[in-house]
Design an enzyme around this catalytic site. Structure first.
Site, PDB file in Angstrom:
ATOM      1  N   GLU A 280      98.839 -30.679  28.400  1.00 41.95           N
ATOM      2  CA  GLU A 280      98.646 -29.959  29.673  1.00 41.95           C
ATOM      3  C   GLU A 280      98.809 -28.463  29.468  1.00 41.95           C
ATOM      4  O   GLU A 280      98.072 -27.659  30.040  1.00 41.95           O
ATOM      5  CB  GLU A 280      99.616 -30.461  30.753  1.00 41.95           C
ATOM      6  CG  GLU A 280      99.376 -31.875  31.226  1.00 41.95           C
ATOM      7  CD  GLU A 280      97.945 -32.134  31.672  1.00 41.95           C
ATOM      8  OE1 GLU A 280      97.359 -31.302  32.394  1.00 41.95           O
ATOM      9  OE2 GLU A 280      97.393 -33.178  31.280  1.00 41.95           O
ATOM     10  N   TRP A 283      95.670 -27.280  28.267  1.00 40.80           N
ATOM     11  CA  TRP A 283      94.625 -27.110  29.291  1.00 40.80           C
ATOM     12  C   TRP A 283      94.704 -25.691  29.867  1.00 40.80           C
ATOM     13  O   TRP A 283      93.687 -25.068  30.178  1.00 40.80           O
ATOM     14  CB  TRP A 283      94.781 -28.140  30.422  1.00 40.80           C
ATOM     15  CG  TRP A 283      94.045 -29.415  30.175  1.00 40.80           C
ATOM     16  CD1 TRP A 283      94.590 -30.604  29.784  1.00 40.80           C
ATOM     17  CD2 TRP A 283      92.621 -29.644  30.285  1.00 40.80           C
ATOM     18  NE1 TRP A 283      93.592 -31.547  29.649  1.00 40.80           N
ATOM     19  CE2 TRP A 283      92.386 -30.995  29.951  1.00 40.80           C
ATOM     20  CE3 TRP A 283      91.530 -28.843  30.635  1.00 40.80           C
ATOM     21  CZ2 TRP A 283      91.107 -31.556  29.960  1.00 40.80           C
ATOM     22  CZ3 TRP A 283      90.259 -29.400  30.641  1.00 40.80           C
ATOM     23  CH2 TRP A 283      90.056 -30.737  30.306  1.00 40.80           C
ATOM     24  N   TRP A 311      74.690 -25.902  49.012  1.00 42.62           N
ATOM     25  CA  TRP A 311      76.002 -25.980  49.670  1.00 42.62           C
ATOM     26  C   TRP A 311      75.850 -25.835  51.182  1.00 42.62           C
ATOM     27  O   TRP A 311      74.988 -25.099  51.664  1.00 42.62           O
ATOM     28  CB  TRP A 311      76.935 -24.872  49.157  1.00 42.62           C
ATOM     29  CG  TRP A 311      77.260 -24.967  47.697  1.00 42.62           C
ATOM     30  CD1 TRP A 311      76.869 -24.101  46.719  1.00 42.62           C
ATOM     31  CD2 TRP A 311      78.045 -25.968  47.037  1.00 42.62           C
ATOM     32  NE1 TRP A 311      77.349 -24.496  45.502  1.00 42.62           N
ATOM     33  CE2 TRP A 311      78.078 -25.643  45.661  1.00 42.62           C
ATOM     34  CE3 TRP A 311      78.722 -27.120  47.459  1.00 42.62           C
ATOM     35  CZ2 TRP A 311      78.752 -26.405  44.717  1.00 42.62           C
ATOM     36  CZ3 TRP A 311      79.400 -27.883  46.516  1.00 42.62           C
ATOM     37  CH2 TRP A 311      79.410 -27.527  45.176  1.00 42.62           C
ATOM     38  N   ASN A 346      99.005 -32.045  41.311  1.00 42.51           N
ATOM     39  CA  ASN A 346      97.702 -31.953  40.623  1.00 42.51           C
ATOM     40  C   ASN A 346      96.724 -33.023  41.084  1.00 42.51           C
ATOM     41  O   ASN A 346      95.544 -32.758  41.299  1.00 42.51           O
ATOM     42  CB  ASN A 346      97.901 -32.040  39.114  1.00 42.51           C
ATOM     43  CG  ASN A 346      96.583 -31.951  38.377  1.00 42.51           C
ATOM     44  OD1 ASN A 346      95.856 -30.968  38.522  1.00 42.51           O
ATOM     45  ND2 ASN A 346      96.241 -32.976  37.628  1.00 42.51           N
ATOM     46  N   TRP A 364      82.567 -24.669  46.141  1.00 42.92           N
ATOM     47  CA  TRP A 364      83.851 -24.692  45.431  1.00 42.92           C
ATOM     48  C   TRP A 364      84.542 -23.330  45.535  1.00 42.92           C
ATOM     49  O   TRP A 364      85.776 -23.252  45.541  1.00 42.92           O
ATOM     50  CB  TRP A 364      83.660 -25.103  43.972  1.00 42.92           C
ATOM     51  CG  TRP A 364      82.771 -24.198  43.160  1.00 42.92           C
ATOM     52  CD1 TRP A 364      81.414 -24.279  43.056  1.00 42.92           C
ATOM     53  CD2 TRP A 364      83.169 -23.072  42.363  1.00 42.92           C
ATOM     54  NE1 TRP A 364      80.949 -23.272  42.242  1.00 42.92           N
ATOM     55  CE2 TRP A 364      81.998 -22.526  41.802  1.00 42.92           C
ATOM     56  CE3 TRP A 364      84.396 -22.484  42.060  1.00 42.92           C
ATOM     57  CZ2 TRP A 364      82.020 -21.403  40.959  1.00 42.92           C
ATOM     58  CZ3 TRP A 364      84.428 -21.367  41.226  1.00 42.92           C
ATOM     59  CH2 TRP A 364      83.240 -20.838  40.686  1.00 42.92           C
ATOM     60  N   TRP A 387      88.558 -25.694  39.592  1.00 42.95           N
ATOM     61  CA  TRP A 387      87.577 -25.875  40.682  1.00 42.95           C
ATOM     62  C   TRP A 387      86.214 -26.193  40.100  1.00 42.95           C
ATOM     63  O   TRP A 387      85.499 -27.067  40.588  1.00 42.95           O
ATOM     64  CB  TRP A 387      87.533 -24.637  41.596  1.00 42.95           C
ATOM     65  CG  TRP A 387      88.550 -24.755  42.688  1.00 42.95           C
ATOM     66  CD1 TRP A 387      89.791 -24.202  42.726  1.00 42.95           C
ATOM     67  CD2 TRP A 387      88.420 -25.547  43.885  1.00 42.95           C
ATOM     68  NE1 TRP A 387      90.448 -24.593  43.871  1.00 42.95           N
ATOM     69  CE2 TRP A 387      89.632 -25.409  44.605  1.00 42.95           C
ATOM     70  CE3 TRP A 387      87.426 -26.351  44.427  1.00 42.95           C
ATOM     71  CZ2 TRP A 387      89.857 -26.045  45.826  1.00 42.95           C
ATOM     72  CZ3 TRP A 387      87.645 -26.989  45.655  1.00 42.95           C
ATOM     73  CH2 TRP A 387      88.851 -26.833  46.335  1.00 42.95           C
TER      74      TRP A 387
HETATM   75  P1  FAD Z   1     102.719 -30.064  34.756  1.00 45.00           P
HETATM   76  O1  FAD Z   1     102.003 -31.352  34.861  1.00 45.00           O
HETATM   77  O2  FAD Z   1     104.173 -30.109  34.572  1.00 45.00           O
HETATM   78  O3  FAD Z   1     102.029 -29.252  33.561  1.00 45.00           O
HETATM   79  C1  FAD Z   1     102.701 -28.219  32.849  1.00 45.00           C
HETATM   80  C2  FAD Z   1     101.856 -26.971  32.868  1.00 45.00           C
HETATM   81  O4  FAD Z   1     100.614 -27.215  32.220  1.00 45.00           O
HETATM   82  C3  FAD Z   1     101.507 -26.479  34.253  1.00 45.00           C
HETATM   83  O5  FAD Z   1     102.534 -25.714  34.822  1.00 45.00           O
HETATM   84  C4  FAD Z   1     100.246 -25.665  33.964  1.00 45.00           C
HETATM   85  O6  FAD Z   1     100.550 -24.367  33.494  1.00 45.00           O
HETATM   86  C5  FAD Z   1      99.591 -26.457  32.851  1.00 45.00           C
HETATM   87  N1  FAD Z   1      98.605 -27.370  33.435  1.00 45.00           N
HETATM   88  C6  FAD Z   1      98.793 -28.602  33.915  1.00 45.00           C
HETATM   89  N2  FAD Z   1      97.618 -29.138  34.368  1.00 45.00           N
HETATM   90  C7  FAD Z   1      96.690 -28.199  34.170  1.00 45.00           C
HETATM   91  C8  FAD Z   1      95.299 -28.121  34.415  1.00 45.00           C
HETATM   92  N3  FAD Z   1      94.611 -29.125  34.970  1.00 45.00           N
HETATM   93  N4  FAD Z   1      94.645 -26.985  34.091  1.00 45.00           N
HETATM   94  C9  FAD Z   1      95.285 -25.937  33.527  1.00 45.00           C
HETATM   95  N5  FAD Z   1      96.608 -25.951  33.262  1.00 45.00           N
HETATM   96  C10 FAD Z   1      97.303 -27.061  33.572  1.00 45.00           C
HETATM   97  N6  FAD Z   1      97.146 -24.549  37.994  1.00 45.00           N
HETATM   98  C11 FAD Z   1      97.683 -23.318  38.064  1.00 45.00           C
HETATM   99  O7  FAD Z   1      98.618 -23.010  37.315  1.00 45.00           O
HETATM  100  N7  FAD Z   1      97.176 -22.383  38.930  1.00 45.00           N
HETATM  101  C12 FAD Z   1      96.131 -22.656  39.770  1.00 45.00           C
HETATM  102  O8  FAD Z   1      95.698 -21.771  40.512  1.00 45.00           O
HETATM  103  C13 FAD Z   1      95.574 -23.969  39.731  1.00 45.00           C
HETATM  104  N8  FAD Z   1      94.563 -24.315  40.560  1.00 45.00           N
HETATM  105  C14 FAD Z   1      94.047 -25.590  40.500  1.00 45.00           C
HETATM  106  C15 FAD Z   1      92.977 -25.938  41.341  1.00 45.00           C
HETATM  107  C16 FAD Z   1      92.459 -27.221  41.324  1.00 45.00           C
HETATM  108  C17 FAD Z   1      91.296 -27.578  42.206  1.00 45.00           C
HETATM  109  C18 FAD Z   1      93.008 -28.182  40.454  1.00 45.00           C
HETATM  110  C19 FAD Z   1      92.462 -29.579  40.416  1.00 45.00           C
HETATM  111  C20 FAD Z   1      94.046 -27.854  39.604  1.00 45.00           C
HETATM  112  C21 FAD Z   1      94.579 -26.560  39.603  1.00 45.00           C
HETATM  113  N9  FAD Z   1      95.630 -26.191  38.742  1.00 45.00           N
HETATM  114  C22 FAD Z   1      96.130 -24.909  38.799  1.00 45.00           C
HETATM  115  C23 FAD Z   1      96.077 -27.097  37.654  1.00 45.00           C
HETATM  116  C24 FAD Z   1      97.251 -28.022  37.983  1.00 45.00           C
HETATM  117  O9  FAD Z   1      97.049 -28.666  39.202  1.00 45.00           O
HETATM  118  C25 FAD Z   1      98.581 -27.275  38.030  1.00 45.00           C
HETATM  119  O10 FAD Z   1      98.744 -26.489  36.881  1.00 45.00           O
HETATM  120  C26 FAD Z   1      99.736 -28.283  38.101  1.00 45.00           C
HETATM  121  O11 FAD Z   1      99.614 -29.100  39.218  1.00 45.00           O
HETATM  122  C27 FAD Z   1     101.046 -27.509  38.167  1.00 45.00           C
HETATM  123  O12 FAD Z   1     102.119 -28.372  38.334  1.00 45.00           O
HETATM  124  P2  FAD Z   1     103.194 -28.559  37.182  1.00 45.00           P
HETATM  125  O13 FAD Z   1     103.657 -27.220  36.725  1.00 45.00           O
HETATM  126  O14 FAD Z   1     104.207 -29.501  37.686  1.00 45.00           O
HETATM  127  O15 FAD Z   1     102.313 -29.211  36.039  1.00 45.00           O
END
Ligand code: FAD
Length: 484
Positions: A280, A283, A311, A346, A364, A387
């Site tokens: 993650e 990602w 759209w 997420n 989007w 997105w």
């Molecule tokens: P954890 O599951 O604990 O993951 C640890 C870290 O990994 C996160 O803090 C984040 O930095 C990174 N990470 C995890 N999932 C993703 C992912 N899919 N893409 C990129 N990095 C990831 N994340 C943001 O940080 N900022 C945003 O503006 C953002 N917008 C999003 C918009 C949409 C439509 C979607 C579907 C996802 C988005 N995310 C965004 C990704 C993800 O949802 C969040 O990073 C995650 O929910 C944060 O929670 P956590 O720190 O508990 O994640």
């Protein structure tokens, strides 16, 4: 001031530990002038949103406190970055400016410009890493191009990678002369007042480096081992919630990587949950690499054919989605969680984003803009990349024709309905079997639960089957290259 004083220009790196630019400035000798500039104009359309402005205030207060404990002051200034830096160089006579690299399109352009203009005047302008685990230029395919698909990116990323060693926070930073003025954070009026909607945010979060470290520590000791199973459950706190801390740089991705990797060694090496968590973090790296490669990503689809996507334009539907009044409980729960806490799980983000772009056929970019304003973890790279991923128009995206059924998603990831009950209290008394499709419950059940569909909870604003068919037709047009 002495010749060897250094400006450390803070941006999305609001921490003192694991900060290569700060460590280098201290090593250089002489006092450090810690500076933060609020330059809304530079970011244009992507200036900080409301929830991020609240977070920034708290985070700067925390950083200011930590810097004061080391004998220095955090200097706050608002306005045009280049003019402010030049003025501060004149006022203080420093000969070096150190900064952590950023990757937003306006930031990379500005760094180039500053590098040139200060270089010509004899002031060292030096950029350091620290915001990412690996610089975007480091990872290339065998043909020298940037990766556009996550799996090979991850494979290349993981190969022989180990996080850099931790850098301690400096003990002393040296005092800054009183003559160097700073704004007062309260004068910036970044936090909301009329009305003050930040109560839920304050309850849910502790911005600042200390809060970030505690969050990481608790996650590693309590949540990490179950991350594989827990991360998709909507109600449980199965994820780290480190995202706003990472977005503001209150903790380094390297510190997160190290903490998880160490836990992996303690649990007999390389366990699945740890690897999933590291993935993650990758990602996030992938999103940044994409943004670096495609600076237009926040505004334009990466797949050209989506420029012709038909759209819709319904502002009424957009409002219903934003307010959590779509009539689909799991979507509404996510949107209300976002409004109340500045965060959304997420899985809920994926469901809500899919609903906007596929069921409502809304662009989007309108969802991206709403998230930008309301998320405390709003992050240009992650927001745009995700997105585009959900909408199907990104580099390595989910196919557009994969359309989430919000009822089945709710039943799978919130089987007991607890997430919905928490955020959509009007449905609280519905049995779990009905909670994700209240319109289908029988009259007695609804009466007993005090739910009147159309009165205290809306009818679904679109029918799932019809919406799905409409989305697929729209997608066919894109595939066949027809406009409008
Ligand atoms: P954890 O599951 O604990 O993951 C640890 C870290 O990994 C996160 O803090 C984040 O930095 C990174 N990470 C995890 N999932 C993703 C992912 N899919 N893409 C990129 N990095 C990831 N994340 C943001 O940080 N900022 C945003 O503006 C953002 N917008 C999003 C918009 C949409 C439509 C979607 C579907 C996802 C988005 N995310 C965004 C990704 C993800 O949802 C969040 O990073 C995650 O929910 C944060 O929670 P956590 O720190 O508990 O994640």
């Amino acid at each position: 001031m002495t010749e060897s004083a250094t400006i450390v220009w803070f941006r999305n790196d609001l921490r003192l530990h694991d900060h290569p630019a700060l460590t280098a400035a201290v090593k250089r000798g002489g006092p450090v002038i810690a500076l933060f500039i609020l330059d809304d104009a530079a970011a244009g359309r992507w200036k900080l949103g409301g929830a991020s402005r609240w977070w920034l205030t708290k985070s700067l207060e925390a950083l200011s406190h930590d810097i004061a404990q080391r004998g220095a002051r955090l200097i706050l200034r608002r306005g045009d970055t280049e003019s402010i830096l030049k003025r501060l160089v004149d006022e203080s006579g420093v000969t070096a400016i150190y900064v952590t690299r950023s990757y937003e399109p306006w930031a990379t352009g500005m760094e180039e410009k500053l590098h040139k203009s200060f270089g010509g005047s004899g002031v060292v302008f030096k950029r350091f890493g620290g915001r990412l685990l690996r610089e975007p230029e480091d990872l290339r395919t065998s043909s020298g191009a940037a990766y556009q698909v996550f799996t090979p990116f991850w494979r290349a990323f993981r190969k022989e990678f180990s996080a850099p060693k931790a850098l301690a926070a400096p003990r002393h930073l040296g005092s800054v002369p009183d003559a160097i003025a700073s704004d007062d954070i309260s004068d910036w009026k970044l936090a909301p007042t009329k009305p003050d909607w930040s109560g839920g945010l304050a309850e849910a979060w502790r911005p600042g480096e200390r809060g970030a470290q505690l969050r990481l520590k608790n996650f590693v000791s309590e949540g990490l081992a179950n991350y594989d199973d827990g991360r998709d459950r909507l109600y449980a706190e199965g994820t780290s919630r480190l995202s706003p801390h990472l977005a503001f740089g209150e903790i380094s991705p390297a510190a997160c990587w190290r903490a998880a990797a160490e836990a992996s060694h303690q649990t007999h090496g390389g366990d699945g949950a740890v690897e999933t968590f590291l993935k993650e973090l990758a990602w996030r790296e992938f999103s940044y690499a994409l943004l670096f490669q495609f600076p237009q990503m926040p505004d334009e689809p990466l797949r050209d054919e989506f420029a012709a996507f038909p759209w819709a334009k319904s502002s009424a539907n957009l409002k219903e989605w934003q307010r959590g009044l779509t009539g689909y409980p799991v979507v509404d729960a996510g949107m209300r969680e976002l409004w109340a806490t500045g965060y959304m799980h997420n899985r809920a983000r994926m469901i809500a984003a899919s609903f906007l772009t596929k069921h409502l056929l809304l662009p989007w970019t309108s969802g991206e803009a709403w998230f930008w304003d309301t998320l405390v973890d709003a992050d240009l790279a992650n927001n745009a990349a995700n997105w585009q991923w959900v909408a199907g128009c990104g580099a390595d995206a989910a196919p557009y024709f994969r359309i989430f059924n919000p009822v089945l998603q709710g039943e799978k990831f919130d089987p007991d309905g607890d997430y919905v009950r928490r955020w959509v209290p009007e449905l609280q008394r519905l049995p779990s079997a009905d909670i994700h499709k209240p319109w289908a419950a029988d009259a007695t059940t609804l009466k007993r639960a005090g739910v009147v569909i159309g009165k205290n909870y809306p009818f679904p604003i679109v029918d799932h089957k019809e919406a799905r068919a409409r989305a697929l037709t729209a997608y066919d047009r894109v595939k066949s290259g027809k406009r409008g």
